[in-house]
Write a protein that holds these residues in place. Structure first.
Motif, short mmCIF file in Angstrom:
data_model
loop_
_atom_site.label_atom_id
_atom_site.label_comp_id
_atom_site.label_asym_id
_atom_site.label_seq_id
_atom_site.Cartn_x
_atom_site.Cartn_y
_atom_site.Cartn_z
N ALA B 52 0.84 -1.20 0.00
CA ALA B 52 0.00 0.00 0.00
C ALA B 52 0.88 1.25 0.00
CB ALA B 52 -0.93 -0.01 1.22
N THR B 53 1.99 1.19 0.73
CA THR B 53 2.92 2.32 0.77
C THR B 53 3.49 2.59 -0.63
OG1 THR B 53 3.51 1.69 3.01
CG2 THR B 53 4.98 3.23 1.91
N GLY B 56 0.76 4.06 -2.88
CA GLY B 56 0.52 5.45 -2.51
C GLY B 56 1.64 6.36 -2.98
N VAL B 59 1.41 6.99 -6.65
CA VAL B 59 0.40 8.01 -6.94
C VAL B 59 1.00 9.41 -6.70
CG1 VAL B 59 -1.81 8.98 -6.17
CG2 VAL B 59 -1.54 6.49 -6.46
N LEU B 60 1.75 9.55 -5.60
CA LEU B 60 2.38 10.85 -5.31
C LEU B 60 3.39 11.22 -6.41
CD1 LEU B 60 3.03 10.92 -1.45
CD2 LEU B 60 1.13 11.86 -2.76
N PRO B 83 1.37 12.11 2.26
CA PRO B 83 1.16 10.67 2.52
C PRO B 83 0.05 10.41 3.54
CG PRO B 83 3.47 11.25 2.75
CD PRO B 83 2.72 12.53 2.65
N ALA B 86 -2.59 9.80 0.96
CA ALA B 86 -2.34 8.84 -0.11
C ALA B 86 -1.86 7.48 0.40
CB ALA B 86 -1.32 9.41 -1.09
N VAL B 87 -1.20 7.45 1.56
CA VAL B 87 -0.55 6.21 2.01
C VAL B 87 -1.13 5.69 3.34
CG1 VAL B 87 1.63 5.14 2.67
CG2 VAL B 87 1.60 6.88 0.88
N SER B 148 7.25 6.60 4.19
CA SER B 148 6.45 7.31 3.20
C SER B 148 6.68 8.82 3.25
CB SER B 148 4.97 6.96 3.35
OG SER B 148 4.55 7.24 4.65
#
Lengths: 306, 280
Positions: B52-53, B56, B59-60, B83, B86-87, B148
């Motif tokens: 997931a990190t 995310g 995406v960043l 984050p 997003a994370v 993150s």
């Protein structure tokens, strides 16, 4: 020593235990017998603090289990063979339990050896057979070298060798002076293992006796053969016995023992060709005792077909 | 029974140790920590949090790339490369699931039986499990938050606001702390949910609803109501704990109290459930 006093447990409308009281002594194997649904597992779970009683109390060596700080040093219990996380190895399962009671890893290796699982100590429990899981449960129970051992249906699903192993293990634990209580619904198995029996049905204690005492309770009769059956029947009836022909030329006399029959026949000069006291088996006694108390019973085959 | 009426007086019933309460608690915590370390689910859930990190952060990275190709007017409208949004919610969910499994895996496999036989004092068992769930949440939360936020700081570089939420990288430090507290809180709350619900599936659905779904649907509420609800939701406590710029209503101290209330309510529910109900 385990003492159970006035234990009552209600699940909604169902009365699982009804003022159950008994004591379990050290140094002998005590069998806890009853048909399915009689309340054996419920009673064991309450003794071990897993279930709360509706009324009454259960004490082990004078204390409720749930108050013990290091219970594994005092009591070892096996309730369910499937009670280990399938993803852990046998050794990991035991180490986790041991750690919680301040028991060292050396003891884990020792009990694995004792129950014959040393070679599979590092295999996941998920791949174990039922017999291996039962052994693992017993290993967990023995970790703290407890003076009291409780097992719920330990022979369930085991093969002959496994059953013999459990029997000898329990007997040797009792011989070491421990209190051993095991439940079963099979009298045949208990007759070989237990020195003392507690029989329950519908949550009530039906019998608290040794196997010999239970056998003595069985209604006995005597099979008698004589070349003069009619005279013998009259004689026995005069002694107070109820006499019925067995259909094969012999008589079945109830209410009078073999010695009295022999003496009376000799006094009346009636020859006897056979004199056989007949007792019910422990299994028959048990079924008779629990017949009314069985919670759920299948219909006899004929009745079911109708 | 006393040791003297037995044939093996040296072993049976003799010398039962009577340890202090603190010692008993320490041993129970150590055992729970061992249990957590010896199941594969723990590592699978950590791997999920790691994945997931990565997602995310990807995406960043895409947002940063888009920012570089945007016009000045478009740049003024971009979301911050944070984050926290997003994370961390997904990380909190996966790490929280580890906390939930501390109870539900035992109810699911029946190993709650031996667990309670070994530690029959239910509140002590709950305290030990909660300690372990919170510790695992704190450690994993700190690890993934550090990772993150460090990556986000590097990705954003010296680009300006609003893409860059931190004027200096040191401004990200309170955010890391806030995110860690949120993951810890989530894990402790998930443990409480697990003790009450017992089923892994039900607990994870409830946890997902609490940390992922409800915060999203809260946006649909009228603005005033949305802010009041959103401000007390666990994931939104992170920016409020860190202070600084955020739309919510609580001060850092207020957010800390909110986190504590979440944990107390969850563990209170767990205490009642464990005390009242029969095990297994």
């Amino acid at each position: 020593m385990i003492s159970v006093r006035g234990l009552t447990k209600r699940y909604g409308p169902t009365l699982a235990l009804d003022k159950l009281s008994f004591e379990v002594r050290p140094g002998v194997v005590t069998g806890f017998l009853g048909p399915n649904g009689a309340g054996k597992s419920t009673a064991l779970r309450i003794i071990l603090g897993l279930h709360h009683p509706t009324a009454g109390e259960a004490l082990i060596r004078g204390r409720p289990y749930a108050r013990m700080r290091r219970p594994m040093h005092e009591v070892g219990a096996v309730l369910d063979a499937d009670a280990a996380h399938p993803g852990r190895t046998a050794a990991q399962h035991l180490v986790c339990l041991a750690r919680s009671n301040g028991i060292g890893r050396g003891r884990v290796a020792a009990v694995l050896e004792q129950v014959g699982l040393a070679e599979v100590a590092h295999r996941r429990v998920g791949g174990f057979s039922l017999g291996m899981r039962q052994r693992l449960g017993i290993a967990a129970a023995l970790l703290g070298d407890p003076a009291v051992v409780l097992l719920d249906e330990p022979a369930n699903g085991l093969d002959a060798a496994g059953i013999r192993w459990i029997r000898s293990t329990l007997r040797s634990l009792a011989a070491q002076g421990r209190t051993v209580l095991l439940s079963s619904h099979l009298m045949g198995e208990m007759a070989l293992t237990a020195d003392h029996l507690l029989v329950i049905g519908r949550g009530r204690l039906i019998a608290d006796a040794s196997p010999a005492q239970l056998r003595a309770r069985a209604e006995r009769d005597v099979l008698v053969r004589s070349p003069r059956p009619a005279e013998l029947a009259r004689l026995l009836t005069s002694l107070g016995a109820s006499v019925t022909p067995d259909g094969a030329g012999a008589l079945v006399a109830a209410g009078v023992d073999a010695a009295a029959i022999g003496d009376a026949a000799a006094a009346a000069a009636i020859p006897l060709h056979g004199l056989t006291p007949r007792g019910a088996t422990l299994e028959e006694v048990y079924l008779e005792m629990t017949g009314d108390a069985a919670g759920y019973r299948a219909l006899p085959e004929e009745a079911a077909r109708r | 029974m006393t040791a003297t009426d037995t044939t093996t007086t040296d072993t049976v019933g003799s010398a039962i140790p009577s340890p202090s309460r603190a010692r008993v608690f320490r041993d129970a915590v150590a055992a729970e920590w061992l249990k957590l370390r010896t199941v594969r689910t723990t590592y699978a859930l950590l791997a999920c949090a790691g994945a997931a990190t990565l997602v995310g952060l990807t995406v960043l990275a895409l947002a940063v790339q888009e920012f570089d190709h945007a016009t000045a007017a478009e740049r003024a409208d971009v979301e911050a490369a944070d984050p926290t949004v997003a994370v961390m919610p997904l990380v909190a969910f996966f790490v929280g699931s580890i906390g939930a499994m501390v109870f539900t895996s035992e109810f699911g496999t029946g190993s709650i039986g031996p667990g309670l036989l070994a530690v029959p004092r239910r509140r002590l068992l709950l305290a030990a499990k909660a300690t372990v769930a919170a510790a695992a949440g704190a450690l994993a939360g700190l690890l993934f938050a550090l990772l993150s936020f460090a990556c986000a700081v590097l990705l954003v570089g010296n680009r300006p606001a609003p893409l860059n939420p931190w004027p200096a990288w040191t401004d990200a430090i309170p955010m890391v702390a806030g995110a860690t507290v949120v993951v810890t809180t989530t894990s402790a709350v998930a443990l409480g949910l697990g003790a009450v619900l017992r089923s892994t599936a039900a607990t994870l659905v409830a946890l997902g609803a609490l940390v992922l779904v409800v915060p999203m649907f809260a946006h649909a509420l009228p603005a005033a109501l949305h802010l009041r609800l959103a401000s007390i939701l666990i994931p939104n406590l992170a920016p409020q704990l860190a202070g600084g710029d955020h739309p919510y209503l609580l001060s850092p101290a207020g957010a800390a109290v909110a986190a504590a209330v979440w944990v107390l309510v969850a563990l209170g529910g767990a205490t009642v459930a464990l005390d009242r109900r029969d095990a297994t």
